[in-house]
Write a protein that holds these residues in place. Sequence first.
Motif: not given
Lengths: 195, 489
Positions: B221-222, B299-303, B407-410
């Motif tokens: 889910n990242t 893999d895929y990360d940040d576009g 990671s980003v949590k809010w």
Amino acid sequence: MPTISEQTPSAKELDKYIAAIAQNDLRALETLYKKTHTAVYAYALSLTRNREDAQDILQDCFIKVYESAHTYSSHGKAMSWILTIARNLALSRFRKYARNVPISDEVLANVFADTETSPEDRLVIMGCLEQLSEEERTIVVLHAVAGMKHRHIASHLGMPLPTVLSKYRRALKKLKNILTGEHSNERQRSKKQSE
Amino acid sequence: MKDKEVKNKVNESFTKVSPDDFGSVKTTCGGQTIERGGVAVKTAKHNGLFWKLATAFLALALVAMAVLSMVMFIPGRAVAATVSLDVNPSIQIQVNSDERVLSVTPMNKDGEIIIGDMDLKGAQLQVAVNAVIGSMLRNGYLSDIANSVLVSVDSNKQDLYNKVVETVTSEITLRLKENDLDASVLSQWIKTNDKASQIARDYGISVGKAQLICKILEQNNTYSVDQLALLTINELNLILANYNLPATDDGITQNGSAASDKKYIGEQEAMTKALEKLGEIVGAEVTETDLTRKEIKLDYDDGLMVYEVEVVYNGREYEFEVNAIDGTVVLEDDKNVGGGTSRPVQPSDAVTEEAAKQAAFDKVGVTDESLVSGYFCERDDDDFEIEFVYDSKKYEVDVTLGGIVKSVKWRPISNTATTNSFLDEICAQKNLDKSKVSNFKVEKDDDLRGGKEVYEVEFDYLDGGRRYECECKITADGTIYDWEQEIDD
């Protein structure tokens, strides 16, 4: 997308159209058709579960509205009046063609012929037609599609208001389960039981 | 799912199937003579010729309707399955139970290019797939750098699903083989999934592609939907290869070879680039034989498509991201794992706190730093932990020493002042007793109305022994609309 409340015409608006139709105003009939044909078709479909029957009822209903507009006296309850015409046409159709036989899957699926529907739309409609009882289906359609208040539905169907409310809640719960995929197990169980 | 959402869905679905044919009503009513209140009113004055023409037209219309209704009753006209082919072009094909094509619809702009003026109605599914795949090959959407096709089938019968998937997969494989390509065909059964339907609507992609994205998100889910929705099926297929998806009835089956990675620099080149970077960090040349462990995956990360390289060298684990197209290397993380001479993190390995802060703000989408409050940053051996409040949300962002957001949590920060002002406004405008209101919830809507922010409000109202469920929308300046109230039994 317009919200339901924006789509549902007011009772006053409908009264105005019927008064004009009583003066043979075909443009008023056309406007009334545009504003209410979805509700009439959905109601007819919920009663007959057959696309062709529902289409015939839709057409006959507006012809009947045109013919009977001058007799309309239930001011403020135009939607209920129109839907009563549709129901009577459905009942007379049932009597005429003795449609008590179960509807086949193919006839049900035919509802989507020539329409641009998503798998979810089909699931919702098949859920209404297959998984809900006739009363539940009718109540859901009258409230969600025709925009009728629960108390008006109670009066239209001759049912106590609490019954309408509890059937509506139960129906919505079933549809919610169908939409979230929780119905498949129940469906398989009930199929097995019927076998 | 809320009751209102189900209600709206019912309304929307019935609206879609409802025919709009006032013409037939008008034809009948236009020529009727109706007794209204005992007075015969002829609704239209027509001469004899008109009547003859009208009668002839009506007769023709009736014959046409009869023929049409007969045709509609032929079982072969019913849609038995809907097949979606996604590459980047997206095409939807409806077939009957004999796999005869009833309609072919391009679902995006690329799909329109593929279909062009082809008329495939009435053809066998196999023939239609042959034509569609042929067009994708000719237009360069399928090639040695993109060999993946997603086949999504919507049918309520398992045997028909199997049959259709077999037909389509075989035809795609054969067609690509003729062009010296090894196809990678992903197939899946379309199941109703609120999330997938919502994604499909929001991003203008097929439900099949949205369902595939949901499957990937279930595994990791990242990833963000925003980014996955932009990827081609070949790219999604490459990502998918990193996970073992569970074999469920709505699972994804892969046929043929793996997704093509020929567009990228390749694992060996990526490893070489990562080791060059490692050599710069440790100040010595490092070869693969010096490593005690190594892992690499695309893999895929940040576009970006990246090779994620993990190596253990001299008791320390290093994680690099190597840009899969241009080979640029970024140190993402490093930590002591024991078993060798530990080397502390050097300042030269890590980005500055300011760069980490910028990476966190970019990830969250902070456009105006003056609106950020409660900013706090702590750096430890492995990363920067950044906390701040922005747009009524408290964020916790983890940024690696290499400047990559891990990671980003809010969580939402409830704005008591806003909630109270809306409660007062609604009670005043709707003449409600504030003391009878309970469960008052305010949620910000994505819409704007008249340029003003919109909030969705829900609450219960107890009056005369009855509980009402109330819902409405209210703009930031207090305009209330979409008001609904229902008795809750």
